[in-house]
Each structure stands twice: as structure tokens, then as C-alpha cells.
Write an enzyme that holds these catalytic residues in place. Structure first.
Site, mmCIF file in Angstrom:
data_model
loop_
_atom_site.group_PDB
_atom_site.id
_atom_site.type_symbol
_atom_site.label_atom_id
_atom_site.label_comp_id
_atom_site.label_asym_id
_atom_site.label_seq_id
_atom_site.Cartn_x
_atom_site.Cartn_y
_atom_site.Cartn_z
ATOM 1 C CE1 TYR A 1 5.050 -35.125 15.452
ATOM 2 C CE2 TYR A 1 3.464 -36.229 14.195
ATOM 3 C CZ TYR A 1 4.400 -36.717 15.368
ATOM 4 O OH TYR A 1 4.275 -37.805 15.558
ATOM 5 N NE ARG B 1 2.325 -37.692 20.656
ATOM 6 C CZ ARG B 1 2.473 -38.577 19.806
ATOM 7 N NH1 ARG B 1 1.974 -39.104 18.628
ATOM 8 N NH2 ARG B 1 3.625 -37.626 18.333
ATOM 9 C CD GLU C 1 -1.855 -44.844 14.407
ATOM 10 O OE1 GLU C 1 -0.731 -45.097 13.009
ATOM 11 O OE2 GLU C 1 -2.406 -44.435 14.196
HETATM 12 C C1 3EB Z 1 2.179 -40.047 14.988
HETATM 13 O O1 3EB Z 1 2.541 -40.187 16.245
HETATM 14 C C2 3EB Z 1 1.660 -41.510 14.118
HETATM 15 O O2 3EB Z 1 -3.459 -37.874 12.810
HETATM 16 O O3 3EB Z 1 -4.701 -38.174 14.297
HETATM 17 C C3 3EB Z 1 -1.400 -41.309 15.061
HETATM 18 C C4 3EB Z 1 -2.238 -41.046 15.764
HETATM 19 C C5 3EB Z 1 -0.792 -40.595 13.986
HETATM 20 C C6 3EB Z 1 -3.334 -39.722 14.883
HETATM 21 C C7 3EB Z 1 -3.615 -38.542 13.394
HETATM 22 C C8 3EB Z 1 -2.202 -39.695 13.356
HETATM 23 C C9 3EB Z 1 -3.125 -40.141 14.089
HETATM 24 O O4 3EB Z 1 1.794 -38.938 14.388
HETATM 25 C C10 3EB Z 1 0.357 -40.928 13.324
#
Ligand code: 3EB
Length: 326
Positions: free
Chosen positions: A200, A213, A318
Site C-alpha cells: 500500500y 490476503r 469487514e
Molecule cells: C484492508 O484490506 C482492510 O492490518 O492486519 C484487513 C485485514 C485490514 C487485516 C491488518 C487490515 C488488516 O486493508 C484492512
């Protein structure tokens, strides 16, 4: 990929908790309430300060193997040859700066895993209060990411082996991390329509969120991270919970499909995953969201519905999921 699974995970009604706790095969039970706590006598008995919305379903982890119990610093864990399940709960009020608390938590986990001989993280759950609160110019979630990133960097943890994860804001005190580790890395799964979180851009915080993921284990369990309405790296449908749910279900399907491409999972649709947790920021949306889930995935699907804060303030829901059938 044919190793027999050393444990399985199942949903039960919370009313069965006392009976389930008596069975020594049930080495972990995750339930919900108004405080976050871990049973001092039993590191697998975990309560998270996420009020259940509707029926209170609890998650029961069962193994036919005899597990050993041990601890290292604040990390307490159970293990057999194939896996280790651990937890730690830090008093985060002691650490005004959440980056310090998360770095400490992950250093402790590193030390415990190194000592126990289980270097590979497969799945992490991270819970702490006031996740969207800005402290000294940085949102607490972003501080959490800074500390986690630093600790994993010092650990020389490779990006392509980062575990699946959840990071959610609770309504109770304490930084709770619980996790599954193994001796060999799992297979990392990413989502082709999302930028990998570890890449990111900096607009989401000074250090990227270090998770994958999903992970697929050598015993064919699939652990899907907290999944939200993000495409590329951007939040979509900022004010529309049902549209966020649709986008999230699409992301879950993409992750499941990509896990299926190389591996037989006996799980063809998101609704077959068996274990789903949906975190809902505003309980007022619960009924509409549940109706929509039933419309999309079928009316028999069971979902743990929990009130919790999502790590970006524009995310309203979520969903995480596991395929770990009994
Ligand atoms: C995302 O996709 C949503 O920081 O461990 C989802 C799962 C999210 C885990 C983490 C953050 C985390 O960015 C946020």
C-alpha cells in the site's frame, strides 16, 4: 497437500460454552463479550470485547492430538508436532504509543516461536480499542502498523510469507493478539484486484500493513484475512454498507478462486467456507446486512455478527473466513 489436519474449527451456540470447555480436545474457544480477556488457567479460552449482534456464536477449535502447554514471556501457547496456537494480552494503557505496544507484542511472539521451533506464522488476529482515534497526529491503527512492521522487519520476515490477519477495533481495553504458527510456511494467496497490503502507498500510513490476503496450510485449511470494500488500494462505496458488502463478497470470491486454482479445497463458494465473521461498525445496519448476506449466500449460512470498528474510518464492514472443517 495431503497431510491430515491436526485440528478443525466449528461454530457453536454460546449456551454450550460450559460443556464445551470441559472437553479437553477443545483446545481453544473464542467468544465475545464486553471485555477482552484470556483465561489465566487456559491460553485458548479467549473472550474479545466485540458485542455479538444477534445470536452469539462461538468458535471451537478441536484437536484429537495431545497438546503441550508452555509460555515464554507474556506469550502462552499450546502445540503438537504440526502447529502452535498462542495468545498474548498486553495492557495497552501502559503504552500510550500503540507502535510500542505492537512492536513489543510481535517481538514477544518472535521470541516465543523461535524458542518453540515454529518460525512460520500462518494466521494472526489483532484486537485493540479506539482503532480510529488519532493520537499525536497518527491514527492508532496506523501506529499499530508501524510497530508490527518494525518488529517483522527486525525478524527478517519475508513479505511472501506474511500471514493472513485481522486487525479490528474493540470496545474493551487491552491489545490481544492470538495466532497459529507452524514449522513450515503456508502458501500465501493474494487478490488480483487489490494491491497487496504490504505494498500500500504511504497515504494509508507511514508503514504498510504487513499481512497477506489468505494462507493455505499444508493440511489444506484456508485462512482468509479480514476482507473489505477495497479495490486497488482505495475504499469503495464509503457511505453504503450494502454496496460495501457486495464488494467484500466479490473480494472473498476472488481469494477463494485463486486458492482453488492450484489446490483442491472441496469448497466451491464463499457460502461453503463454513466459518465467517462479519464486523459491523454501526449496529443499526445489522438486519439489512444479514438479509443481504442471506440473499447472496443462501439463507442457511451462519455468520458470527460482531460490533467492531474497522481499521479505515470509511470502512463500515469487514468479513474474514476460514475453511477448517471438522
Ligand atoms: C484492508 O484490506 C482492510 O492490518 O492486519 C484487513 C485485514 C485490514 C487485516 C491488518 C487490515 C488488516 O486493508 C484492512
Amino acid at each position: 497437500m495431503s497431510t491430515q489436519a491436526p485440528y478443525c474449527v466449528e461454530l457453536h451456540s454460546a449456551s454450550e460454552f460450559d460443556a464445551l470447555k470441559q472437553d479437553p480436545r477443545n483446545f481453544a474457544i473464542v467468544r465475545y463479550g464486553h471485555t477482552t480477556k484470556v483465561d489465566p488457567e487456559h491460553p485458548g479460552m479467549i473472550q474479545i470485547a466485540l458485542p455479538p449482534l444477534g445470536e452469539h456464536l462461538i468458535e471451537v477449535w478441536r484437536s484429537e492430538q495431545e497438546l503441550h502447554r508452555s509460555e515464554f514471556g507474556p506469550v502462552r501457547y499450546q502445540y503438537c508436532d504440526q502447529f502452535l496456537f498462542g495468545s498474548l494480552l498486553l495492557d495497552d494503557a501502559a503504552d500510550q504509543d500503540l507502535a510500542h505496544a505492537s512492536a513489543r507484542a510481535y517481538q514477544h511472539i518472535h521470541d516465543a516461536l523461535e524458542q518453540a521451533g515454529f518460525p512460520s506464522l500462518l494466521r494472526m488476529w489483532n484486537y485493540f480499542p479506539r482503532i480510529n482515534l488519532e493520537v499525536e497526529g497518527l491514527e492508532r491503527y496506523r501506529s499499530f502498523c508501524v510497530g508490527r512492521h518494525q518488529a517483522l522487519e527486525a525478524w527478517h520476515f519475508p513479505n511472501e510469507q506474511l500471514p493472513a490477519a485481522t486487525a479490528i477495533g474493540t470496545l474493551g481495553e487491552g491489545l490481544l493478539v492470538y495466532f497459529v504458527a507452524s514449522k513450515k510456511p503456508g502458501i500465501q494467496i493474494e487478490n488480483a484486484r487489490q494491491v497487496s497490503a504490504f505494498y500500500y502507498p504511504q497515504q494509508y500510513g507511514p508503514k504498510s500493513p504487513t499481512f497477506s490476503r489468505a494462507t493455505l496450510t499444508e493440511w489444506s485449511h484456508l485462512y482468509i484475512s479480514g476482507t473489505a470494500s477495497i479495490v486497488g488500494h482505495e475504499t469503495l462505496h464509503a457511505d453504503d454498507p450494502l454496496a460495501q458488502l457486495d464488494e467484500t463478497l466479490t473480494n472473498l470470491r476472488i481469494v477463494l478462486d485463486s486458492a482453488q486454482q492450484d489446490h483442491e479445497l472441496h469448497c466451491n463458494q464463499v457460502g461453503d467456507l463454513g466459518l465467517m465473521r462479519m464486523y459491523i461498525r454501526d449496529p443499526v445496519n445489522t438486519e439489512a446486512l444479514l438479509g443481504h448476506i442471506h440473499e447472496r449466500l443462501g439463507s442457511t449460512v451462519r455468520v458470527q455478527l460482531l460490533q467492531g470498528d474497522i481499521c479505515r474510518s470509511d470502512l463500515l464492514i469487514e468479513i474474514e473466513a476460514m475453511h477448517a472443517p471438522c
